[in-house]
Design an enzyme around this catalytic site. Structure first.
Site, PDB file in Angstrom:
ATOM      1  CG  ASP A  52      -1.924   0.966   1.279  1.00 42.22           C
ATOM      2  OD1 ASP A  52      -3.022   0.685   1.212  1.00 42.22           O
ATOM      3  OD2 ASP A  52      -1.529   2.273   1.318  1.00 42.22           O
ATOM      4  CG  PHE A  74      -0.488   5.223 -12.351  1.00 39.23           C
ATOM      5  CD1 PHE A  74      -0.777   6.306 -13.454  1.00 39.23           C
ATOM      6  CD2 PHE A  74       0.790   4.598 -12.307  1.00 39.23           C
ATOM      7  CE1 PHE A  74       0.177   6.329 -14.485  1.00 39.23           C
ATOM      8  CE2 PHE A  74       1.678   5.045 -13.393  1.00 39.23           C
ATOM      9  CZ  PHE A  74       1.370   5.686 -14.242  1.00 39.23           C
ATOM     10  CB  THR A 118      -8.819  14.039 -12.558  1.00 38.57           C
ATOM     11  OG1 THR A 118     -10.050  14.282 -13.028  1.00 38.57           O
ATOM     12  CG2 THR A 118      -8.834  14.769 -11.035  1.00 38.57           C
ATOM     13  CE1 TYR A 142     -10.361  10.820  -8.900  1.00 38.89           C
ATOM     14  CE2 TYR A 142     -11.499  11.923 -10.718  1.00 38.89           C
ATOM     15  CZ  TYR A 142     -10.228  11.212 -10.431  1.00 38.89           C
ATOM     16  OH  TYR A 142      -9.249  10.741 -11.021  1.00 38.89           O
ATOM     17  CG  HIS A 190     -14.447   4.518 -16.420  1.00 40.42           C
ATOM     18  ND1 HIS A 190     -13.646   3.911 -15.707  1.00 40.42           N
ATOM     19  CD2 HIS A 190     -14.406   5.899 -16.103  1.00 40.42           C
ATOM     20  CE1 HIS A 190     -13.127   4.587 -14.658  1.00 40.42           C
ATOM     21  NE2 HIS A 190     -13.476   5.901 -14.958  1.00 40.42           N
ATOM     22  CB  ILE A 208     -28.341   8.390 -21.504  1.00 39.79           C
ATOM     23  CG1 ILE A 208     -27.830   7.525 -22.595  1.00 39.79           C
ATOM     24  CG2 ILE A 208     -27.736   9.795 -21.579  1.00 39.79           C
ATOM     25  CD1 ILE A 208     -28.567   8.102 -24.029  1.00 39.79           C
ATOM     26  NE  ARG A 222     -17.184  13.967 -18.213  1.00 41.08           N
ATOM     27  CZ  ARG A 222     -18.533  15.033 -17.965  1.00 41.08           C
ATOM     28  NH1 ARG A 222     -18.667  15.913 -18.717  1.00 41.08           N
ATOM     29  NH2 ARG A 222     -18.987  14.795 -16.763  1.00 41.08           N
ATOM     30  NE  ARG A 282     -21.161   9.623 -13.025  1.00 36.68           N
ATOM     31  CZ  ARG A 282     -20.356   9.025 -13.747  1.00 36.68           C
ATOM     32  NH1 ARG A 282     -20.243   7.746 -13.713  1.00 36.68           N
ATOM     33  NH2 ARG A 282     -19.688   9.621 -14.584  1.00 36.68           N
ATOM     34  CG  ASP A 285     -21.491  12.979 -14.188  1.00 31.46           C
ATOM     35  OD1 ASP A 285     -20.203  12.865 -13.709  1.00 31.46           O
ATOM     36  OD2 ASP A 285     -22.356  12.200 -14.580  1.00 31.46           O
TER      37      ASP A 285
HETATM   38  N1  UDP Z   1     -22.225   8.181 -18.441  1.00 33.96           N
HETATM   39  C1  UDP Z   1     -23.330   7.665 -18.540  1.00 33.96           C
HETATM   40  N2  UDP Z   1     -23.856   6.322 -18.290  1.00 33.96           N
HETATM   41  C2  UDP Z   1     -22.922   5.477 -17.799  1.00 33.96           C
HETATM   42  C3  UDP Z   1     -21.597   5.901 -17.414  1.00 33.96           C
HETATM   43  C4  UDP Z   1     -21.547   7.257 -17.560  1.00 33.96           C
HETATM   44  O1  UDP Z   1     -24.463   8.568 -19.109  1.00 33.96           O
HETATM   45  O2  UDP Z   1     -23.432   4.352 -17.521  1.00 33.96           O
HETATM   46  C5  UDP Z   1     -21.711   9.318 -18.370  1.00 33.96           C
HETATM   47  C6  UDP Z   1     -21.358  10.010 -17.338  1.00 33.96           C
HETATM   48  O3  UDP Z   1     -22.412  10.859 -16.788  1.00 33.96           O
HETATM   49  C7  UDP Z   1     -20.398  11.176 -17.870  1.00 33.96           C
HETATM   50  C8  UDP Z   1     -19.735  10.489 -18.906  1.00 33.96           C
HETATM   51  O4  UDP Z   1     -20.576   9.390 -19.367  1.00 33.96           O
HETATM   52  O5  UDP Z   1     -21.115  12.441 -18.605  1.00 33.96           O
HETATM   53  C9  UDP Z   1     -18.395   9.993 -18.824  1.00 33.96           C
HETATM   54  O6  UDP Z   1     -18.604   9.282 -17.658  1.00 33.96           O
HETATM   55  P1  UDP Z   1     -17.278   8.570 -17.033  1.00 33.96           P
HETATM   56  O7  UDP Z   1     -17.840   7.788 -15.742  1.00 33.96           O
HETATM   57  O8  UDP Z   1     -16.836   7.231 -18.136  1.00 33.96           O
HETATM   58  O9  UDP Z   1     -16.196   9.398 -16.777  1.00 33.96           O
HETATM   59  P2  UDP Z   1     -16.027  10.649 -15.875  1.00 33.96           P
HETATM   60  O10 UDP Z   1     -16.175  11.748 -16.833  1.00 33.96           O
HETATM   61  O11 UDP Z   1     -16.986  10.657 -14.757  1.00 33.96           O
HETATM   62  O12 UDP Z   1     -14.540  10.737 -15.595  1.00 33.96           O
END
Ligand code: UDP
Length: 329
Positions: A52, A74, A118, A142, A190, A208, A222, A282, A285
């Site tokens: 760790d 990482f 990030t 995060y 993801h 979505i 994104r 979510r 976001d």
């Molecule tokens: N997203 C989505 N459905 C999913 C997973 C992700 O609509 O099942 C959307 C999420 O809300 C974001 C984008 O896809 O707008 C990318 O999300 P991800 O978790 O891949 O990466 P993040 O941008 O959070 O780092």
């Protein structure tokens, strides 16, 4: 360089490992295997040490025994959505353990670091594409947990002379063209790997998360970057470290794609119907994140080779088709 990749058995670390080895550097990997996979390191022959980042004894010994001069970190939890529900998990793992890592490096006289940050440090940006000097106002724990470490690094550079590069990743996807390593998270959260689970027959549809954002089709935008392009940037970054200085670079392709556009690209690549269902947003976001990576291109000489979203999805698709259960099969 003699490089230690902490958290190097994860998705990004395992790709950076290959890029560093290809560039002729000596590498060892240090990973708790809580999230990482030994099988992502094994084929390279690099030494994998189980530990760790907060275990200063094992980490200190590892730095010493392998004569490490550069650490690339990482090791982190990475789910913005989860961080809203469990902030303590993120501040503990990413921030507090980040401090422990810096302290162990200091004790061992290791003064060079590349740190995975990030796009989430920018929160909901006022303008796009985002430049490194834009306001840092994370809207989820995060992003905040990573930003704290960025501030620590600056202080350590000033007082203890460490040199570092902070890389602010946008949305990393794709897989190594060799097919040897790719994305395997449990649980997977993801977008690209989740969408590809539909043509793999592992899920019926893709959710979505919100279509009422202030974007052209209402879904979040994104900037997707191929994991191999991201990896090349790490090699250049590590080679560009300067004593007592922290340099910061965005890593993205400068082009935004909506959730719907990503799903459409996955349909094209897989030639498969991909039903979708709109669900509520979510938490945590931001509506749109698109990088200006001009600074990395100009200063590091970084040249993305796989900038097309279609290429990124094609490589991800090849990996998932050959490894539907990730490293477990
Ligand atoms: N997203 C989505 N459905 C999913 C997973 C992700 O609509 O099942 C959307 C999420 O809300 C974001 C984008 O896809 O707008 C990318 O999300 P991800 O978790 O891949 O990466 P993040 O941008 O959070 O780092």
């Amino acid at each position: 360089m003699n490089v230690l990749l902490t958290g190097g058995a994860g998705y990004i670390g395992s790709h950076v490992l290959r890029a560093l080895l290809d560039a002729g550097h000596n590498c060892a990997v240090y990973d708790s295997l809580v999230k990482g996979h030994a099988r992502s390191v094994d084929p390279t022959g690099a030494r994998l040490i189980l530990g760790d980042v907060a275990d200063s004894r094992t980490l200190g010994q590892t730095l010493d025994e392998n004569e490490i001069d550069t650490v690339i970190n990482f090791a982190a939890f990475i789910e913005a959505g989860e961080s809203v529900e469990k902030p303590e998990k993120y501040f503990h793992n990413n921030t507090i353990k980040g401090l422990e890592l810096l302290e162990t490096m200091r004790a061992g006289g290791v003064k060079r670091i590349v740190f995975s940050s990030t796009a989430a440090v920018y929160g909901s940006p006022e303008r796009i594409p985002i430049e490194e000097t834009d306001p840092l106002v994370p809207i989820n724990p995060y992003g905040a947990s990573k930003l704290c470490v960025e501030y620590m690094l600056r202080a350590y550079a000033h007082v203890y002379g460490i040199g570092g590069v902070v890389l602010r990743y946008f949305n990393v996807a794709g897989a190594h063209p060799s097919g040897e390593t790719g994305e395997d998270h449990t649980p997977e959260t993801h977008l690209v790997p989740l969408v590809l689970q539909v043509p793999l027959g592992m899920r019926n549809d893709i959710k979505i998360f919100g279509d009422d954002y202030d974007t052209p089709d209402g879904t979040c935008i994104r900037d997707y970057i191929h994991v191999c392009d991201l990896s090349e940037a790490h090699v250049l970054a590590a080679e560009a470290i300067e004593h007592g200085q922290i340099k910061t670079y965005n890593l993205g392709n400068g082009e935004g794609f909506s959730v719907r556009e990503v799903i459409e690209t996955c349909r094209e690549v897989t030639n498969h119907e991909i039903p979708s269902q709109v669900t509520p947003r979510r938490p945590g976001d931001p509506p749109g994140l698109v990088a200006s990576s001009r600074k990395a291109i100009d200063e590091l000489g970084w040249k993305p080779r796989f900038a097309e979203l279609k290429t990124i999805v094609t490589d991800a698709w090849a990996w998932h088709q050959n490894h539907p259960d990730g490293y477990d099969d």
